[in-house]
Structure formats: C-alpha cells, structure tokens
Scaffold this active site. Structure first.
Site, short mmCIF file in Angstrom:
data_model
loop_
_atom_site.label_atom_id
_atom_site.label_comp_id
_atom_site.label_asym_id
_atom_site.label_seq_id
_atom_site.Cartn_x
_atom_site.Cartn_y
_atom_site.Cartn_z
N LYS A 267 0.82 -1.21 0.00
CA LYS A 267 0.00 0.00 0.00
C LYS A 267 0.86 1.27 0.00
O LYS A 267 0.52 2.24 -0.68
CB LYS A 267 -0.96 0.01 1.19
CG LYS A 267 -0.29 0.00 2.55
CD LYS A 267 -1.33 -0.05 3.66
CE LYS A 267 -0.67 -0.09 5.02
NZ LYS A 267 0.16 1.07 5.31
N THR A 268 1.96 1.27 0.75
CA THR A 268 2.82 2.45 0.78
C THR A 268 3.42 2.69 -0.61
O THR A 268 3.55 3.83 -1.07
CB THR A 268 3.93 2.30 1.82
OG1 THR A 268 3.34 2.02 3.10
CG2 THR A 268 4.78 3.56 1.92
N ASP B 119 -3.67 7.13 4.16
CA ASP B 119 -3.21 5.76 4.46
C ASP B 119 -3.93 5.25 5.71
O ASP B 119 -4.35 6.05 6.55
CB ASP B 119 -1.69 5.80 4.70
CG ASP B 119 -1.10 4.42 4.83
OD1 ASP B 119 -1.73 3.44 4.38
OD2 ASP B 119 0.00 4.30 5.41
N GLU B 120 -4.08 3.93 5.82
CA GLU B 120 -4.70 3.29 6.99
C GLU B 120 -6.09 3.90 7.26
O GLU B 120 -6.46 4.19 8.40
CB GLU B 120 -3.81 3.46 8.23
CG GLU B 120 -2.41 2.91 8.10
CD GLU B 120 -2.34 1.38 8.11
OE1 GLU B 120 -3.41 0.73 8.12
OE2 GLU B 120 -1.23 0.84 8.10
N GLN C 224 -8.09 -5.06 9.08
CA GLN C 224 -7.08 -4.62 10.05
C GLN C 224 -7.57 -3.43 10.88
O GLN C 224 -6.77 -2.67 11.43
CB GLN C 224 -5.77 -4.27 9.34
CG GLN C 224 -5.12 -5.46 8.65
CD GLN C 224 -3.77 -5.11 8.06
OE1 GLN C 224 -2.79 -4.93 8.79
NE2 GLN C 224 -3.71 -5.01 6.75
N ARG D 88 1.88 -10.56 10.59
CA ARG D 88 3.19 -9.92 10.84
C ARG D 88 4.32 -10.89 10.48
O ARG D 88 5.47 -10.46 10.33
CB ARG D 88 3.35 -9.54 12.31
CG ARG D 88 2.35 -8.53 12.90
CD ARG D 88 2.18 -7.32 12.04
NE ARG D 88 1.02 -7.49 11.16
CZ ARG D 88 0.78 -6.75 10.10
NH1 ARG D 88 1.62 -5.79 9.75
NH2 ARG D 88 -0.29 -6.96 9.35
#
Length: 699
Positions: free
Chosen positions: A32-33, A218-219, A250, A611
């Site tokens: 995503k980044t 973002d997020e 998330q 993770r």
C-alpha cells in the site's frame, strides 16, 4: 517519467487513477505504501504541482517513510513540496495559519498529558472537588471522547445513564476555558479546531481545498468521526480527488474511536468511488496467508478479499500448549536463541506478540532468566521522564515566551527559591490584573515588593536573564549551529547537573544525561533557514509525537522484540510467536460482552498472524494458578478456524518438547550475542537488562 513496470495490475490501476474518489482495499503486505508514493510521483509526472499533493497517515514514522520513498522517485525540489503528515500534524499546520479566526493568539502552546491532568486537577480544586488519579483519567477520557465526537459530555449517548456526566460537563467547560486562558490547545483540539475552521469559514475551506487538490489517506480503516469530518471539509468542490488506502480486516482501534464502518461505507460518503483491491501479498509465505484468510473469513461484516503469495508454502504453523503462562514464557525464551543459531537468523528477526501488557512482565522475566537481549515496545516513553519534560519545557520557552504551562513547570527547576507560596501569590497577582503569568513573574522582582521572599525575587531575575539571554543568542544563531546551540542551552539550564546531583546511582545518572543528549540531538533532522525555525520544527515534532518513537531500527539490532498485538500493526518479522492464545485472552474477556467485540478481536488475531514472514508459532497455557489452585484455560476459538492440514500441534508432554528438544538453546551463541552487544568484560549481574537503557534507568 516514472517506471511503472514493477507494479502488479491492481497496483498500477490504483497508481494511474487521477481524478475522483477511489478506495484501495490493501490487504496485509500488499504494497500500500508503494501505491501511495508511486501515485504521487505519477501525478507529478502528469504535470500536477507537488505542492497540491497531501498524504495523510497515522504515525510520524509512516509519514517519514513515505517522504523518503517519494524523494527516491521524483526530483528533490518536488519531493520537498509534497505535504506528508499525520492528521494531527495537518491540523497543526492549519491552526498555525488560521487559529486567530477562533479568537486565539498566534504562538499557541500544545499541552501534553501531564499538563492536561494538572488542568483538570486545578478545575476540580476550583469546584471544591477532590479527585483521585483514576477519577481525573476518567474525566479526561470523557473530555477527549466528547471532542472527537465534536460534541460535549451532556450530548454523548452514555449521558442518559452515566451519573458522572453533569459533573463532567461542568469540568469540560472549565477545562476548555482554562486552555483558552493559557492560549493553549490539547491533542484533540488539533483535529477539532481545524474542522471547526473549515466548516464555519467558507473562505478558509476554499483556501485549503485549492492548496491540496489531491488528497491521499493511508490506513483509512483507523479513522474516527472527527477525522472523517475533517476530510469531508478538505475534499470537495471544485475538486473531489480523494484516494484512501486501507483494509477493513485490520481495523483494530475501536477503543480509540476508530469506526470500521467508515471503510465499509466509503461510497456513501464519497459518491462515484472507484474500488480497487490489492490481494497479492509480498510479505508472508502461503501457509501463513491461508491460515490468516481462514481466520478472518469468519467475520461476516467485511469486504471479501483473499490474500495470496508467490513466496512458496513455507513451514506449517506450530500450535503449542504449555502447562501455564510461566512455562510458556520460559520455553519460548529458551527456544529463540537456539532457533536463531540453527536458522542463522539475528535475534531482531524474532517477535513475541501478546494481547495485553499483563503478559509482558512474565515474558520479560523469562527473557532475563535466559539472558536473551530484548526490547519491549509500548513501555514508558522517553517523553514521560521528568528530566526530558523539564528540558523540553525550557526549549519551548525559547520560541514561545508566553507558554504558561512550560513556565509553570520550570520556574523552580532546578530549585531557585520560587516555591509554591511565591508561585501562588504571583498567579493571584496575575489573575487580579487579568495579565499572563509571564508578566507577573517578570514583575515579581520589583512590583510585588515583600509579598515574596528576596530569594524568590532573585530566582526570578536569574530565570529571565537566562531565558532572555539565550533567546537573543538563538535569534543570531545560524541554522547549521542549531544542535550545538541546543546542547549548550540545555547544559546552561542546569537540568543535566540536577540529574547528577539528585540521582544516587552514578550509572543511572549517566544514562539519563546521555538519553537527554541523544534526544536533543534530534534537532539535526529538522530543516529550517535559521536555528530558531529548526528548533520550532523540532518542538512541533515532539508535541505531535507525545509517546516518542521507540521502534528505531538501530535500537532493534540484536534484540528480540516484544509488544502487544495492537503495537505490532505495520511491522513484520521473520518469525512470530503469538502467545496467550486462550479464550479470555484472545479474544479478550471484555470483548465477549461488547457488540462487535469478537469481530474486532478476530481482526486483531489476523493482524498478528500477518506480521510473520516465514514462520508462525501460536502458544497457549493449559491453566493459570489462582489462589494456589489450577484454573483450566480453553484454547482460543481462533485456533479452531485454521485448517488442520496447515498446523502441527504440540503439547508439553509430547516427545517433541522433551528435555532434548529444549536443549536447542546454544550457550555459546548466546554468549557471543552478549559479547557483541555489551562487550567482553560486563559482569554477569548486569547482563540481563543492561541492553535496555530505559528499564535500567527505572530500577
């Protein structure tokens, strides 16, 4: 032109989307980044001025990472013009330009948590009420909740049944008035006040919309009501160019006010939305992804997506049952060094994740006993330390002499004779005249005569000579000498000398002084044409990151990372141990009683599982000891969601966990790690935790 060949089809579709709202559903590890930063570079390639681009995220670390990535894709002059910040930093930017519209003066201060407690304590005293620390914390929580709902305690839903609300409303009003009197804002105001500005003043709304024609968030799944309203004010006619990137799977911050429905209902808020799903995962092996998909699929209220990977199947997931949490911790602490040696992995490739900090103490002791270097994220912040807060207050006063909270903090630090009695008389003198406290303190050496002691008057004279003298030096200091200036000033304040004289343990004193020096050295990372502007930028960064940044890569080297599942979001490790996989722990017992609680706990489990890059180990206990009796524990319901073919199950009675299995610990390897981190001649008594300066300083 930017090269887009390295993007997969879905990433490319998101990057090349230019006008209109877009929702990018970015699964864990799906890049995503990369999408956000490449889109910024693509927009600049299309001729859109870099100064018209705004990227908003939730942490300073994420904003910094995006800034660095953009700088690697476009010309430096363009990269510097792109605005990348947190929501709160964006709010601060707006307030610095336009807060006077709300009746504040420029040069306002930002109060931190300790200041907020002090204000509430003063308000309670004003009302002749007494409150415990717990009462004060509860009141501050209500105040924060009301501000983030752009409401007041009396209008919150719980006001109907919470008998505390009438009192909370009175305190809320007086608390806000105290902030206004101090020309100060709190952290919640950094969102509330900009939203008010943009909603109440059409010219300001137009000004900021024209400045930021393209907004990327973002997020997005972590947004709360006030952040959504700020976005709605910022994105609108004549431009509706908003792209948000997030993953409803998330969304784990409901306790902070985040609303998972906002990403599920995005098209309702922004009509004409284009939806793009990123499902290819670049982080984890197939087994981990398949297991994670199976767990999260049990949540009904979600946007369906299935993560997949080209990294191979990887090892089966291990599910391990130990007798109790203490043996669970001891087993993992013994296993990690041996596994690191066998697999050739550094210790910082391993992480231990737990649902609540209650587990931290058990695992810390186990790691100390096994002499395994570790770092615990989410512990005490460097900015919570008194000596750090004192130094920061002194630095704030250089750039804002009317910062009353900072002045109150250091007026008698180090001791200069301006005790409680003198401060009370000076504050009363200021209140009667309707003047700022700084004027009362300056007048204290003369106008108040014998109402304060000669020692107090002399102390005030010395304080203002110090502040005025260094303020003048700051005005003429060039930007490239900012760090040297700050270091000399902090020394001149007497704070380092105070630490040395007050701290009985010389080693701890040295550690605290060194930590203080390392903190102020961070001013070097800030840009500005003058030393004053660099220092002001550093102070803003400190104000916007009240918990500090404790997850630097350099600090992590050679240590196992331990943290809560909430803290792990955004991080990744080769090997992850998720511990405490029991009912009542994950899902947490409180969540079982709350609507939607189990769904959020399932998302939290999913975050923890994703993770892991190479290996995932899930551990649990059979019982806990309560009042000398064994209380049986049930395995977490989430374990049953993982297909059996993906898991290898072990119990402490199995052959795989006999003494021979536990002898995987390689003593020579552990000694080597300790020597590399600590040096050859460190006495054994200091080895357990000297690698963690923060803990040692608290001893």
């Amino acid at each position: 032109m930017i090269d887009l060949d390295g993007l997969n089809p879905q990433q490319r579709e998101a990057v090349t989307h230019v006008t209109g709202p877009a929702l990018v559903l970015a699964g864990a590890g799906s890049g995503k980044t990369r999408v956000i930063t490449f889109r910024m570079a693509h927009l600049i390639d299309q001729g859109i001025p870099a100064s018209n681009l705004l990227g908003v995220t939730f942490t300073n670390k994420a904003a910094k990472e995006m800034q660095e990535r953009v700088a690697g894709l476009v010309a430096k002059k363009d990269a510097r013009k792109v605005t990348l910040s947190t929501f709160h930093a964006l709010g601060l930017r707006i307030l610095k330009e336009d807060i006077t519209r709300l009746g504040y003066r420029k040069g306002f201060a930002i109060v931190d948590d300790a200041d907020r407690f002090r204000i509430v304590r003063d308000v309670l005293g004003e009302l002749n009420l007494r409150g415990t620390r717990s009462n004060e914390a509860n009141l501050l929580q209500i105040i924060s909740k009301a501000k983030n709902a752009m409401s007041s305690p009396a209008r919150l839903p719980e006001a109907r049944y919470n008998p505390e609300m009438p009192r909370a409303q009175r305190i809320f009003d007086l608390y806000n008035q105290s902030l206004r009197n101090l020309n100060a804002v709190d952290f919640d105001d950094l969102l509330l006040l900009p939203t008010r500005l943009l909603s109440e003043y059409g010219d300001l709304r137009h000004k900021w919309r024209m400045r930021y024609r393209f907004v990327m968030v973002d997020e997005y799944q972590d947004t709360n009501p006030i952040q959504l309203q700020l976005l709605q004010q910022l994105v609108g006619a004549p431009h509706y160019n908003l792209m948000v990137v997030g993953d409803d799977d998330q969304s784990i911050y409901a306790f902070r006010g985040a609303v998972s429905d906002y990403i599920l209902r995005f098209e309702e808020f922004f009509e004409g939305t284009k939806v793009i799903a990123l499902e290819q995962n670049y982080r984890s092996v197939g087994t981990i992804l398949e297991a994670s998909n199976a767990v999260i699929a049990k949540n009904v209220k979600r946007r369906k997506k299935t993560l997949w990977s080209q990294l191979g199947a990887g090892q089966p997931i291990e599910s391990i049952e130990l007798p109790n949490p203490y043996e669970e911790a001891a087993y993992i602490a013994r296993r990690i060094p041996g596994q690191a040696h066998t697999q050739g992995r550094p210790l910082h490739a391993f992480a231990i994740l737990f649902r609540s900090n209650r587990y931290a103490q058990v695992f810390e002791q186990a790691m100390r006993d096994a002499r395994v270097p570790y770092r615990l994220l989410g512990g005490q912040s460097v900015f919570d330390r008194k000596e750090v807060r004192d130094a920061v207050a002194y630095l704030r006063l250089l750039t804002n002499e009317r910062d009353e909270m900072s002045l109150r903090r250091i007026v008698n630090v180090p001791t200069r004779g301006v005790g409680t009695t003198a401060q009370t008389r000076l504050a009363e003198w200021a209140r009667q005249r309707g003047e700022p406290l700084v004027d009362a303190l300056r007048a204290g050496s003369g106008e108040l005569g014998d109402t304060i002691s000669s020692r107090a008057r002399a102390g005030l004279v010395s304080l203002f000579e110090l502040l005025d003298g260094w303020r003048e030096r700051l005005r003429t200091t060039p930007a490239n000498q900012t760090r040297a200036f700050v270091e000399a000033y902090v020394k001149a304040t007497g704070v380092p000398a105070m630490i040395r004289s007050n701290e009985k343990n010389a080693n701890i004193a040295r550690a605290k002084v060194r930590m203080l020096a390392e903190l102020v050295a961070g001013v070097d990372a800030h840009e500005g044409e003058t030393a004053r502007s660099r220092l002001a930028s550093w102070i803003d960064a400190v104000s916007l990151d009240p918990k500090g940044s404790s997850d630097d890569d350099d600090e992590a080297r050679g240590r196992v990372t331990m943290m809560t599942l909430h803290s792990s979001k955004g991080l990744e490790f080769d090997v992850v141990f998720m511990v405490g996989m029991n009912e009542g722990q994950l899902p947490h017992s409180r969540a079982l009683e709350e609507p939607g609680g189990v769904d959020e706990e399932r998302r939290l489990c999913y975050v923890g599982m994703t993770r892991a890059r190479q290996q995932l180990i899930l551990s649990r206990a059979r019982y806990v000891l309560k009042r000398n009796a064994k209380e049986p524990l049930k395995p977490s319901r989430f374990l049953a969601d993982i297909p059996d073919r993906l898991v290898r199950n072990y119990r402490s009675t199995d052959e795989t966990l006999t003494e021979e299995k536990q002898r995987e610990l390689n003593a020579e390897f552990v000694a080597k790690i300790r020597r590399e981190l600590l040096g050859e001649d460190v006495p054994d008594a200091t080895l357990a935790q000297d690698v963690d300066l923060d803990d040692e300083a608290d001893a």
